[in-house]
Scaffold this active site. Sequence first.
Site, short mmCIF file in Angstrom:
data_model
loop_
_atom_site.label_atom_id
_atom_site.label_comp_id
_atom_site.label_asym_id
_atom_site.label_seq_id
_atom_site.Cartn_x
_atom_site.Cartn_y
_atom_site.Cartn_z
N HIS A 197 0.88 -1.17 -0.13
CA HIS A 197 0.00 0.02 0.11
C HIS A 197 0.83 1.33 -0.02
O HIS A 197 0.23 2.38 -0.14
CB HIS A 197 -0.94 -0.01 1.16
CG HIS A 197 -0.30 0.08 2.65
ND1 HIS A 197 0.07 -0.84 3.29
CD2 HIS A 197 0.19 1.28 3.13
CE1 HIS A 197 0.62 -0.25 4.23
NE2 HIS A 197 0.79 0.97 4.45
N ASP A 227 -0.30 -7.55 0.81
CA ASP A 227 0.17 -6.17 1.14
C ASP A 227 1.74 -6.23 1.08
O ASP A 227 2.34 -6.27 2.09
CB ASP A 227 -0.03 -5.65 2.34
CG ASP A 227 -0.06 -4.05 2.60
OD1 ASP A 227 0.43 -3.62 1.62
OD2 ASP A 227 -0.22 -3.40 3.64
N GLY A 308 3.83 5.78 9.02
CA GLY A 308 5.23 5.82 8.87
C GLY A 308 5.95 4.60 8.82
O GLY A 308 6.99 4.31 8.47
N SER A 310 4.85 1.70 8.19
CA SER A 310 4.32 0.75 7.00
C SER A 310 5.60 0.17 6.37
O SER A 310 6.55 0.84 6.05
CB SER A 310 3.41 1.26 6.27
OG SER A 310 2.05 1.45 6.51
N SER A 325 1.67 -3.86 7.79
CA SER A 325 0.75 -3.49 7.30
C SER A 325 -0.12 -2.37 7.76
O SER A 325 -0.13 -1.07 7.21
CB SER A 325 -0.30 -4.69 6.74
OG SER A 325 -1.34 -4.31 6.10
#
Length: 480
Positions: A197, A227, A308, A310, A325
């Site tokens: 993402h 993801d 941030g 992720s 995720s």
Amino acid sequence: MRHARRTARRITRLAAVGGLLCGSLLVTHAIASEPGASGPPVPVGERLVTQLGTARTAGRWLGADGRTVVAVTDAGAAADVRRAGARAEVVRHSMRDLRSAAATLRAAPRVAGTAWATDYGSNEVVLRADSTVSAADWSRLADVAKTIGASVRMERTRGTFTTRVDGASPIFASGGRCSAGFDVTDGSDAFLLTAGHCGPVGTTWFARPGDATALGTTVSGTFPGNDFSLVRYDDGVPRTESDVVAIGGGRGVRITGAADPVVGQRVFRSGSTTGLHSGRVTALNATVNYPEGTVTGLIQTTVCAEPGDSGGPLFADGLALGLTSGGNGDCDAGGTTFFQPVGAAMTALDVRLAGASGDDGSQAGAGSGQARPGGDGSAPSGPPAGSEAGAPGGGGTGTGVGTGTGPGTHMGGVAETGDGTVSGTRTSTDTGPVAAISRVVNTRSVGPGLLVVGGSLIALVAARSMRASRLSRRGRGAWS
């Protein structure tokens, strides 16, 4: 005198025959126990679940004491579990029931802000709805849960389920900031593995905002559904040591392989926003309905995360487990965070960890290396004897407690070296005379059996020689 010598020969022959039998048994057992003969050993919990089937089991996890717990639906299965050395817990709903409940939820109209996963401990599929879910949607979800029955529990949760755009190290694009996950390779080119993402194919990434030179470009990825995404380094070379993830303060943890986590396992996450945090795995194969779409097959944990973080790495005892995720909450109040399993991502992308020792044998799917559950907030712990946890670095790397040459704190099964890198790789090797001797005296190797067989053969030859000598003397008229 003659009788005494005859008795000695008989004793020697009997001892030699007995030694041959014992030695043969030792060799046979050692060959059957060789890891290379049939692949790595299957953890007891996984083996029991496979043997008993989904109609008689309902998951496995690590208890607070580090022992494997297997949920079963009848007394016979419980007895099988106890005989295997694990702890049995008799429950009402089988794994077949729980999977059917999850399938019904997937088939229902999608509601953003909801998530569900199987809670093995409570023997339920827990359906959660965040603060964005309206009363009308909550009521419709309750109707669906009612048709399923007692195997579903509904919960309202604070905050919202969101992806964490904005892991260790920050990476920047025009659409926001994410965290680097793990460095991987396809055998020729170098790549960065991060969350899907974070940006679609074609996204250009930079090490710092305003840099003129790009770090790399996203060349593959999936979101929603899964993801993960793959960023090819523009210069073909990773920015830092390819087998190290940053944990803050100029320190890092060396990654030696990859594995799948176990419910109850203590894990660590590092991200560019909040740094290093720990928690436990609470569920596997979780489904989250983000506003952008639904993602399935996720690892659910109690580790906190914020925007941030992720794409940042999830790991334990030097093993790569997942990529950050999304979730709810923050690192002040806590929350739930979901992770994309790294093994599934690497398999789909046809890449492997770069720079990890045992590069060809220590990748995802090892199914070992699980850490013993402990309290949150301290370093990862090593696995307990007899638990579902395998040796750190499972899959063939053989990691253990390292010895640091500089100051720093142990990270459970790994130690900080003078340059700030935390290493979990064992310093001993498996070659040379010392290793050869240790293999011979190791009761799990063929060495002891061969020694016994050899000694027995020598004894038989000696007994036969004694008899031949006696007959020779008798033929010459000698007294015997």
